[in-house]
Write a protein that holds these residues in place. Structure first.
Motif, PDB file in Angstrom:
ATOM      1  N   LYS A 149     -57.226  56.119 -27.408  1.00  0.00           N
ATOM      2  CA  LYS A 149     -56.700  56.623 -28.674  1.00  0.00           C
ATOM      3  C   LYS A 149     -55.475  55.840 -29.161  1.00  0.00           C
ATOM      4  N   ALA A 150     -55.126  54.764 -28.459  1.00  0.00           N
ATOM      5  CA  ALA A 150     -53.832  54.119 -28.688  1.00  0.00           C
ATOM      6  C   ALA A 150     -53.875  52.831 -29.489  1.00  0.00           C
ATOM      7  N   LEU A 151     -55.070  52.303 -29.787  1.00  0.00           N
ATOM      8  CA  LEU A 151     -55.146  50.960 -30.370  1.00  0.00           C
ATOM      9  C   LEU A 151     -54.395  50.862 -31.693  1.00  0.00           C
ATOM     10  N   ASP A 152     -54.644  51.770 -32.617  1.00  0.00           N
ATOM     11  CA  ASP A 152     -54.011  51.677 -33.935  1.00  0.00           C
ATOM     12  C   ASP A 152     -52.490  51.813 -33.837  1.00  0.00           C
ATOM     13  N   ARG A 153     -52.027  52.747 -33.005  1.00  0.00           N
ATOM     14  CA  ARG A 153     -50.587  52.936 -32.838  1.00  0.00           C
ATOM     15  C   ARG A 153     -49.945  51.695 -32.230  1.00  0.00           C
ATOM     16  N   ALA A 154     -50.591  51.104 -31.234  1.00  0.00           N
ATOM     17  CA  ALA A 154     -50.056  49.897 -30.609  1.00  0.00           C
ATOM     18  C   ALA A 154     -50.008  48.743 -31.598  1.00  0.00           C
ATOM     19  N   LEU A 155     -51.055  48.589 -32.391  1.00  0.00           N
ATOM     20  CA  LEU A 155     -51.087  47.510 -33.385  1.00  0.00           C
ATOM     21  C   LEU A 155     -49.973  47.660 -34.406  1.00  0.00           C
ATOM     22  N   ALA A 156     -49.721  48.897 -34.856  1.00  0.00           N
ATOM     23  CA  ALA A 156     -48.672  49.128 -35.841  1.00  0.00           C
ATOM     24  C   ALA A 156     -47.302  48.753 -35.291  1.00  0.00           C
ATOM     25  N   LEU A 157     -47.036  49.134 -34.053  1.00  0.00           N
ATOM     26  CA  LEU A 157     -45.751  48.804 -33.451  1.00  0.00           C
ATOM     27  C   LEU A 157     -45.602  47.301 -33.236  1.00  0.00           C
ATOM     28  N   LEU A 158     -46.645  46.662 -32.710  1.00  0.00           N
ATOM     29  CA  LEU A 158     -46.589  45.215 -32.493  1.00  0.00           C
ATOM     30  C   LEU A 158     -46.409  44.468 -33.809  1.00  0.00           C
ATOM     31  N   GLY A 159     -47.093  44.927 -34.851  1.00  0.00           N
ATOM     32  CA  GLY A 159     -46.963  44.299 -36.159  1.00  0.00           C
ATOM     33  C   GLY A 159     -45.571  44.423 -36.737  1.00  0.00           C
ATOM     34  N   ALA A 160     -44.830  45.451 -36.307  1.00  0.00           N
ATOM     35  CA  ALA A 160     -43.456  45.659 -36.758  1.00  0.00           C
ATOM     36  C   ALA A 160     -42.434  44.970 -35.860  1.00  0.00           C
ATOM     37  N   GLY A 161     -42.929  44.186 -34.895  1.00  0.00           N
ATOM     38  CA  GLY A 161     -42.030  43.462 -34.013  1.00  0.00           C
ATOM     39  C   GLY A 161     -41.530  44.248 -32.825  1.00  0.00           C
ATOM     40  N   GLU A 162     -42.135  45.417 -32.562  1.00  0.00           N
ATOM     41  CA  GLU A 162     -41.739  46.237 -31.423  1.00  0.00           C
ATOM     42  C   GLU A 162     -42.496  45.810 -30.166  1.00  0.00           C
ATOM     43  N   VAL A 163     -42.146  46.414 -29.047  1.00  0.00           N
ATOM     44  CA  VAL A 163     -42.837  46.144 -27.789  1.00  0.00           C
ATOM     45  C   VAL A 163     -43.557  47.410 -27.341  1.00  0.00           C
ATOM     46  N   VAL A 164     -44.640  47.230 -26.603  1.00  0.00           N
ATOM     47  CA  VAL A 164     -45.507  48.325 -26.184  1.00  0.00           C
ATOM     48  C   VAL A 164     -45.887  48.101 -24.719  1.00  0.00           C
ATOM     49  N   ALA A 165     -45.845  49.134 -23.909  1.00  0.00           N
ATOM     50  CA  ALA A 165     -46.306  49.036 -22.524  1.00  0.00           C
ATOM     51  C   ALA A 165     -47.810  49.283 -22.483  1.00  0.00           C
ATOM     52  N   ILE A 166     -48.548  48.355 -21.886  1.00  0.00           N
ATOM     53  CA  ILE A 166     -50.005  48.437 -21.875  1.00  0.00           C
ATOM     54  C   ILE A 166     -50.553  48.267 -20.463  1.00  0.00           C
ATOM     55  N   PRO A 167     -51.721  48.868 -20.204  1.00  0.00           N
ATOM     56  CA  PRO A 167     -52.350  48.659 -18.900  1.00  0.00           C
ATOM     57  C   PRO A 167     -53.086  47.325 -18.856  1.00  0.00           C
ATOM     58  N   THR A 168     -53.043  46.664 -17.721  1.00  0.00           N
ATOM     59  CA  THR A 168     -53.928  45.529 -17.464  1.00  0.00           C
ATOM     60  C   THR A 168     -54.564  45.773 -16.098  1.00  0.00           C
ATOM     61  N   GLU A 169     -55.430  44.885 -15.663  1.00  0.00           N
ATOM     62  CA  GLU A 169     -56.058  45.081 -14.362  1.00  0.00           C
ATOM     63  C   GLU A 169     -55.084  44.822 -13.208  1.00  0.00           C
ATOM     64  N   THR A 170     -53.956  44.140 -13.472  1.00  0.00           N
ATOM     65  CA  THR A 170     -53.004  43.814 -12.411  1.00  0.00           C
ATOM     66  C   THR A 170     -51.945  44.897 -12.302  1.00  0.00           C
TER      67      THR A 170
END
Length: 323
Positions: free
Chosen positions: A9-30
């Motif tokens: 449910k987080a893709l749109d919210r993450a994109l909006a923040l990144l587009g505004a120059g903010e940082v977002v904590a995201i999961p990766t496989e590592t």
């Protein structure tokens, strides 16, 4: 405090923040990454600020496909072969940086090379949707234990960022392996989620060790450290120490440990890697001043585990080598 949103449910919210120059904590496989637009000086500066990370320590640029990677770095045939074999996945390749790559100089810390990785899952989808690479070091205060769950990220960085994307526990549990090709030879800059033996078997070349200086992220002598001191290759446990165990046989005095976590009772190194940072964090929170660590074999993923433990145990004021 940061908002924690499930990955689906987080893709749109993450994109909006990144587009505004903010940082977002995201999961990766590592491990979880603290992501920002790698082409934006403001976003990269926010990564360093949120982590308290030394600015001489470069960042990995994460891409969604090989085409994006080749717009950023110069790939020799061997590096391209490695990308084809191991991407997406926990392998980072250090290649020469193209002059017109668009990566902000803060992300490379003045180096003429760039560390590139293609993550699986949410990270790859997010980068593809954004259309730009993401700089994303581990989502934790610089030098501290890397986060392998959304809760660990929130507990560490929650007051400094706006969003943590919750993708559950990370399956690999240690950061990516970093490799650099130089003069036709493979150099291991940091052991990680792909075992050196697996790379050697796939390519037919031995990996050279012994890289010096900061050539890539994750090479600082002191890193991944808990508040407690770390005592490695322990064959006995002193009164009041916590114990980070491995395998079926316990160190002498283990029954007196303040707390015990076993990375893998069966001696499975992949399971041990997955549990490493979360168990270190749990033992640190138990309040012991010292964590004794039982010996762990050096083969396979044991090389990466021992690398992280050695950096966690190093004197905290060491800056000699560089994540």
């Amino acid at each position: 405090m940061a908002e924690i949103v499930p990955a689906d449910k987080a893709l749109d919210r993450a994109l909006a923040l990144l587009g505004a120059g903010e940082v977002v904590a995201i999961p990766t496989e590592t491990v979880y990454g603290l992501a920002g637009d790698a082409t934006s000086g403001g976003a990269v500066a926010r990564i360093y600020e949120a982590k308290g990370r030394p600015r001489f320590n470069p960042l990995i640029a994460h891409v969604c496909d090989l085409a994006m990677a080749e717009r950023i770095g110069v790939f020799d045939p061997l590096s391209r072969r490695l990308a084809e074999l191991f991407w997406p996945g926990p392998l980072t390749l250090v290649v020469p940086l193209k002059a017109d790559a668009g990566i902000h100089p803060l992300a490379t810390a003045g180096l003429d090379t760039i560390a590139l990785r293609m993550p699986r899952g949410f990270g790859g989808k997010l980068i593809a949707a954004l259309g730009r690479p993401l700089a994303a070091p581990s989502a934790n205060t610089s030098g501290h234990i890397s986060s392998t769950s959304a809760g660990a990220v929130a507990a560490d960085l929650g007051s400094r960022i706006k969003l943590v994307v919750d993708g559950g526990a990370t399956p690999v549990g240690v950061e990516s392996t970093i490799v650099k090709v130089h003069d036709g030879k493979l150099k291991l800059l940091r052991p990680g989620g792909v075992a050196a033996e697996e790379i050697e078997a796939a390519i037919g070349l031995k990996l050279e060790r012994g890289a010096k200086g900061i050539q890539a992220p994750g090479m600082m002598a002191s890193h991944y450290a808990p508040n407690a001191a770390m005592r490695l290759r322990a064959v006995s446990v002193d009164q009041g120490e916590a114990l980070l165990a491995f395998g079926a046989t316990r160190a002498k005095g283990a029954e007196n440990a303040a707390a015990v976590r076993n990375l893998s009772p069966s001696g499975d190194l992949r399971e041990a890697a997955t549990n490493l940072f979360s168990f270190m964090l749990e033992l640190d929170r138990a309040g012991a001043s010292v964590i004794a660590v039982e010996p762990i074999p050096m083969e396979g993923l044991g090389e990466a585990i021992n690398d992280r433990l050695a950096r966690a145990a190093a004197p905290r004021d060491m800056e000699a080598a560089g994540e």
